[in-house]
Design a protein around this motif. Structure first.
Motif, PDB file in Angstrom:
ATOM      1  N   SER A  36      32.376  41.201  36.793  1.00  0.00           N
ATOM      2  CA  SER A  36      33.647  41.205  35.955  1.00  0.00           C
ATOM      3  C   SER A  36      33.164  41.553  34.489  1.00  0.00           C
ATOM      4  O   SER A  36      31.756  41.777  34.240  1.00  0.00           O
ATOM      5  N   ARG A  37      34.066  41.865  33.800  1.00  0.00           N
ATOM      6  CA  ARG A  37      33.914  42.215  32.315  1.00  0.00           C
ATOM      7  C   ARG A  37      34.986  41.727  31.390  1.00  0.00           C
ATOM      8  O   ARG A  37      36.197  41.606  31.585  1.00  0.00           O
ATOM      9  N   THR A  38      34.676  41.411  30.104  1.00  0.00           N
ATOM     10  CA  THR A  38      35.497  40.965  29.172  1.00  0.00           C
ATOM     11  C   THR A  38      35.868  42.029  28.453  1.00  0.00           C
ATOM     12  O   THR A  38      35.107  42.935  27.709  1.00  0.00           O
ATOM     13  N   ILE A  39      37.288  42.360  27.923  1.00  0.00           N
ATOM     14  CA  ILE A  39      37.782  43.281  27.090  1.00  0.00           C
ATOM     15  C   ILE A  39      37.551  42.891  25.586  1.00  0.00           C
ATOM     16  O   ILE A  39      37.961  41.663  25.467  1.00  0.00           O
ATOM     17  N   PHE A  82      37.944  50.681  32.725  1.00  0.00           N
ATOM     18  CA  PHE A  82      37.036  49.431  33.139  1.00  0.00           C
ATOM     19  C   PHE A  82      36.962  49.443  34.422  1.00  0.00           C
ATOM     20  O   PHE A  82      36.131  49.129  34.957  1.00  0.00           O
ATOM     21  N   MET A  83      38.298  49.271  35.215  1.00  0.00           N
ATOM     22  CA  MET A  83      38.249  49.123  36.642  1.00  0.00           C
ATOM     23  C   MET A  83      37.577  50.292  37.499  1.00  0.00           C
ATOM     24  O   MET A  83      36.690  49.934  38.339  1.00  0.00           O
ATOM     25  N   ALA A  84      37.526  51.225  36.932  1.00  0.00           N
ATOM     26  CA  ALA A  84      36.858  52.612  37.399  1.00  0.00           C
ATOM     27  C   ALA A  84      35.252  52.119  37.216  1.00  0.00           C
ATOM     28  O   ALA A  84      34.527  52.424  38.436  1.00  0.00           O
ATOM     29  N   GLY A  85      34.878  51.725  36.250  1.00  0.00           N
ATOM     30  CA  GLY A  85      33.430  51.500  35.971  1.00  0.00           C
ATOM     31  C   GLY A  85      32.956  50.265  36.832  1.00  0.00           C
ATOM     32  O   GLY A  85      31.977  50.559  37.444  1.00  0.00           O
ATOM     33  N   LEU A  86      33.598  49.224  36.856  1.00  0.00           N
ATOM     34  CA  LEU A  86      33.295  48.071  37.621  1.00  0.00           C
ATOM     35  C   LEU A  86      33.289  48.475  39.089  1.00  0.00           C
ATOM     36  O   LEU A  86      32.394  48.129  39.795  1.00  0.00           O
ATOM     37  N   VAL A 122      37.687  43.291  39.525  1.00  0.00           N
ATOM     38  CA  VAL A 122      38.543  44.146  40.476  1.00  0.00           C
ATOM     39  C   VAL A 122      38.151  43.813  41.932  1.00  0.00           C
ATOM     40  O   VAL A 122      37.288  43.717  42.578  1.00  0.00           O
ATOM     41  N   ASP A 123      39.480  43.429  42.525  1.00  0.00           N
ATOM     42  CA  ASP A 123      39.557  43.054  43.820  1.00  0.00           C
ATOM     43  C   ASP A 123      40.029  44.330  44.669  1.00  0.00           C
ATOM     44  O   ASP A 123      40.929  45.037  44.205  1.00  0.00           O
ATOM     45  N   ILE A 124      39.411  44.945  45.616  1.00  0.00           N
ATOM     46  CA  ILE A 124      39.579  46.010  46.191  1.00  0.00           C
ATOM     47  C   ILE A 124      39.812  45.708  47.816  1.00  0.00           C
ATOM     48  O   ILE A 124      39.234  44.988  48.413  1.00  0.00           O
ATOM     49  N   ILE A 147      41.912  41.541  38.189  1.00  0.00           N
ATOM     50  CA  ILE A 147      42.347  39.928  38.259  1.00  0.00           C
ATOM     51  C   ILE A 147      41.706  39.581  36.904  1.00  0.00           C
ATOM     52  O   ILE A 147      40.576  39.502  36.821  1.00  0.00           O
ATOM     53  N   ASN A 148      42.682  39.128  36.122  1.00  0.00           N
ATOM     54  CA  ASN A 148      42.304  38.380  34.859  1.00  0.00           C
ATOM     55  C   ASN A 148      41.580  36.693  34.897  1.00  0.00           C
ATOM     56  O   ASN A 148      41.750  36.370  36.099  1.00  0.00           O
ATOM     57  N   GLN A 149      41.214  36.234  33.910  1.00  0.00           N
ATOM     58  CA  GLN A 149      40.627  34.808  34.162  1.00  0.00           C
ATOM     59  C   GLN A 149      41.724  33.772  34.409  1.00  0.00           C
ATOM     60  O   GLN A 149      41.439  32.569  34.873  1.00  0.00           O
ATOM     61  N   ARG A 150      42.943  34.065  34.260  1.00  0.00           N
ATOM     62  CA  ARG A 150      44.296  33.327  34.733  1.00  0.00           C
ATOM     63  C   ARG A 150      44.668  33.441  36.112  1.00  0.00           C
ATOM     64  O   ARG A 150      45.647  32.981  36.559  1.00  0.00           O
ATOM     65  N   GLY A 151      43.792  34.668  36.751  1.00  0.00           N
ATOM     66  CA  GLY A 151      44.234  34.699  38.359  1.00  0.00           C
ATOM     67  C   GLY A 151      45.379  35.867  38.429  1.00  0.00           C
ATOM     68  O   GLY A 151      46.102  35.787  39.506  1.00  0.00           O
TER      69      GLY A 151
END
Length: 172
Positions: A36-39, A82-86, A122-124, A147-151
């Protein structure tokens, strides 16, 4: 204390270096997740400066308070980036790099806003695997969801990729 010799280390490294994921290894239904990563505020400011996208929803806190969101939101393309990086740092993706010829198509949707301070992973999932007319290649379509921290699903990317086959299909 166990002493690992250079011959053992070399053998482990050589074995790991041979691990690869090919088209055959990615049937529909295959799933994995990234770290995960925080914006952050700095991310949004840097992205605005880099792209020139100074939309007030991203850069003006007072204006954003009056919006439907009630606060500033991250740029959608920042989230997609960020999704691409993760995704690119994930172990499955790293193992498929040698087999990936090209990304043929990308689509993007933003079902929920991403706010400064949100943390995404990121769920793939592989949603389609199909042969091509070239027996040494195949197509895989992925759906990647931030997917954020709230699901909640904040961003959904579709990626259609051309991959090498481990064993080319017999000629027809």
């Amino acid at each position: 204390m166990t002493n690992i010799t250079s011959a053992t280390t070399s053998s482990v490294v050589d074995t790991a270096a041979q691990l690869s994921i090919y088209w055959e290894d990615l049937p529909a239904g295959t799933q994995y997740s990234t770290s995960s990563r925080t914006i952050t505020e700095a991310d949004v400011a840097a992205f605005a400066a880099l792209t020139g996208d100074m939309n007030r929803l991203h850069v003006d806190a007072e204006y954003a308070k009056t919006s439907v969101h009630g606060q500033r939101i991250a740029h959608g393309m920042l989230v997609a980036s960020f999704m691409a990086g993760l995704t690119s740092r994930s172990i499955p993706n790293r193992l498929m790099e040698g087999a990936l010829f090209d990304e043929l198509e990308n689509t993007v949707k933003y079902p929920k806003a991403t706010y400064i301070g949100d943390t995404i992973r990121v769920d793939i999932e592989v949603v389609e695997q199909r042969a091509t007319s070239n027996p040494s290649r195949g197509i895989v379509r992925f759906v990647r969801k931030a997917i954020n921290q709230r699901g909640e699903v904040a961003c959904e990317l579709g990626a259609t990729c051309l991959l090498k086959r481990r064993h080319p299909a017999p000629a027809q």
